[in-house]
Design an enzyme around this catalytic site. Structure first.
Site, PDB file in Angstrom:
ATOM      1  N   VAL A 243       0.857  -1.188   0.000  1.00 40.55           N
ATOM      2  CA  VAL A 243       0.000   0.000   0.000  1.00 40.55           C
ATOM      3  C   VAL A 243       0.890   1.233   0.000  1.00 40.55           C
ATOM      4  O   VAL A 243       1.941   1.255   0.656  1.00 40.55           O
ATOM      5  CB  VAL A 243      -0.916   0.018   1.249  1.00 40.55           C
ATOM      6  N   GLU A 244       0.478   2.276  -0.720  1.00 42.09           N
ATOM      7  CA  GLU A 244       1.286   3.494  -0.836  1.00 42.09           C
ATOM      8  C   GLU A 244       1.610   4.121   0.516  1.00 42.09           C
ATOM      9  O   GLU A 244       2.602   4.840   0.642  1.00 42.09           O
ATOM     10  CB  GLU A 244       0.572   4.535  -1.704  1.00 42.09           C
ATOM     11  N   SER A 245       0.780   3.876   1.511  1.00 38.37           N
ATOM     12  CA  SER A 245       1.017   4.455   2.838  1.00 38.37           C
ATOM     13  C   SER A 245       2.276   3.921   3.496  1.00 38.37           C
ATOM     14  O   SER A 245       2.753   4.487   4.480  1.00 38.37           O
ATOM     15  CB  SER A 245      -0.189   4.187   3.742  1.00 38.37           C
TER      16      SER A 245
END
Length: 508
Positions: free
Chosen positions: A322-324
């Site tokens: 996930v980009e987070s």
């Protein structure tokens, strides 16, 4: 405690005209209470005003919480973001040219913070070349009010790069879970650390001040140094949430869940089983591009179904990211988007984009909204609907194998499967394959230059990116190639000499 401030005292640290960076991904690590207080103070006394606001990921609940609660004409002069997070107030200000609005890739903004941390004036990157971020097109400008050029095209050793300007940050507004009397910040209840440390270091290197919203104030004797994410040397003011259940939520959908925080793992989570409709058909065909032990990123919407299908099909050890900053586990969607359960690790967002930019993903599955004859894609802007690119440009310009997933048409499309054939009961009212796109978020030119393998999967056919246009390579059983495919496009495509029928098992 020397660093414990009231909200009023913390707001006084912000001067008119300051450049402010805020952390967050949705509401994860977002100091929402501080944002609300800033908005209230502006309405009451007119300060702070004319600030420049930087944020990486979209911050809020995609409705009425987050940055939108400090979005007022006069408060914000310039806005630089990767995603607007459906902040209608900010979008309206941008459309009316009442703010200077810029939209840069999420990873680029994360790396701007890193460069600021090292007192470097530029982020030099290939990310954004030949998209709307390229100064030959728009230089990331969202509206006419954005007159300053914040990105330049340069050449190094015969290769093109974009040079993004790194500002001096005056204020950082971040969030943690707990602070001690020295301002050491832990994040034990956050879903990931996102960009909190990166923002804090960028601001301190610029000579600015960092404000941190927390839930708990404790003694330093009770904090394990291994839990400290933001050391107190980077913190100037700590504000304690007055109403954490409302203003210090882990995500928009969850106040606090220790499993989302990574404190525990659970066997009670899995991917939802999909009904056999157009979404599952697309996910099934897309999943055929997977192999065991793949490291992948899934976009929101239809691409999320790829994980469910992979599980059903027995494709093993798929590592989702996930980009987070989260790696492994099961990414969550909807109001918990950006978080995951059973993740292996949570990296700082800048480090996650280092991984993406280096080609670390084996494959990515992303949605599309508009495609033009060359293969350019727009997912970021549609008239007065300004979304932003998020991490889309970073990922699509760094990953060797890309699978774009989406229905052929939108707006009322209805399909069914009958005896292994796809039946189009009602065609969508909006075509997606258009003669031109409003904005280039994915550059087919750039993709061809770096030799990517790109396919486009719909419920009724599959295309690949050819040398000049799209090539039709597969059609679904039961569809009429002219009526159901070619007539639903505003441009002509090349038809493969080896045109195949899509695997019939997809439709069973």
């Amino acid at each position: 405690m020397r660093k414990l401030f009231t909200y009023d005292e913390a707001i006084k640290l912000i001067n008119d005209g300051d450049t402010v960076a805020v952390s967050g991904f949705m509401l994860a690590t977002a100091a929402r209470e501080m944002m609300v207080k800033i908005g209230e103070n502006f309405k009451k006394v007119g300060h702070p005003r004319n600030i420049t606001l930087y944020q990486g990921a979209g911050i809020g609940n995609n409705n009425d919480q987050g940055v939108c609660e400090m979005t007022y004409k006069g408060l914000i002069k310039r806005y630089v973001t990767a995603h607007f997070a459906n902040n209608r107030a900010m979008i309206d200000l941008a459309l009316k040219n009442e703010i200077e609005a810029y939209n840069f890739p999420q990873g680029v903004i994360a790396h701007i913070y890193r460069q600021a941390s090292a007192n470097k004036p530029f982020e030099i990157s290939k990310i954004g070349l030949n998209t709307y971020c390229d100064p030959r097109i728009r230089g990331g400008k969202v509206n006419d009010a954005a007159k300053d050029n914040l990105v330049d095209l340069i050449e190094i050793d015969g290769e093109e790069y974009l040079k993004y300007k790194v500002p001096k940050f005056d204020i950082g507004i971040i969030r943690g879970t707990t602070s001690d009397e020295f301002g050491n910040i832990t994040m034990e209840e956050e879903s990931s650390i996102i960009d909190s440390l990166d923002v804090a270091m960028a601001v301190k290197a610029s000579g600015g001040k960092v404000i941190v919203q927390v839930k708990n104030i404790v003694s330093s004797s009770s904090i394990d140094r291994r839990d400290v994410v933001v050391p107190g040397v980077f913190v100037d003011a700590v504000v304690k949430s007055e109403n954490p259940e409302e203003f210090h939520r882990q995500t928009p959908g969850t106040y606090y869940d220790p499993i989302i925080a990574g404190k525990y793992k659970s066997d009670n989570f899995g991917f939802p089983k999909l009904e056999l409709d157009e979404r599952k058909i697309i996910a099934r065909r897309a999943a055929k591009e997977l192999s065991d032990d793949s490291v992948v990123n899934l976009g929101i919407g239809i691409p999320e179904g790829v994980a469910s299908v992979a599980k059903e099909e027995g494709i093993e050890n798929i590592v989702l990211t996930v980009e987070s900053g989260l790696i492994g586990g099961i990414p969550l969607g909807r109001s918990n988007f950006g978080s995951a359960v059973n993740a292996w690790a949570g990296l700082p967002m800048a480090s996650q984009f280092d991984f993406y930019n280096s080609g670390g993903l084996d494959r990515t599955f992303l949605g599309f909204a508009e495609i033009d004859p060359s293969g350019n894609i727009n997912v970021s802007r549609f008239g007065d609907r300004i979304g932003g690119c998020g991490g889309f440009i970073d990922i699509t310009q760094s990953t060797k194998n890309i699978v774009f997933c989406g229905t052929m048409t939108a707006g009322g499309l209805k399909t069914r499967v009958e005896n292994g054939n796809l039946i189009i009961e009602k065609e969508g009212s909006k075509k997606k394959f258009l003669s031109s796109v409003e904005e280039v978020t994915f550059s087919a030119k750039q993709s061809r230059e770096i030799g990517q393998n790109v396919i486009f999967v719909t419920e009724r056919c599959v295309f690949k990116l050819g040398e000049n246009t799209l090539i039709l390579t597969e059609i679904a059983p039961g569809v009429d190639i002219n009526k159901d495919i070619l007539e639903q496009m505003e441009f002509e495509v090349e038809i493969s000499s080896d045109l195949k029928i899509m695997d019939k098992s997809i439709f069973e």
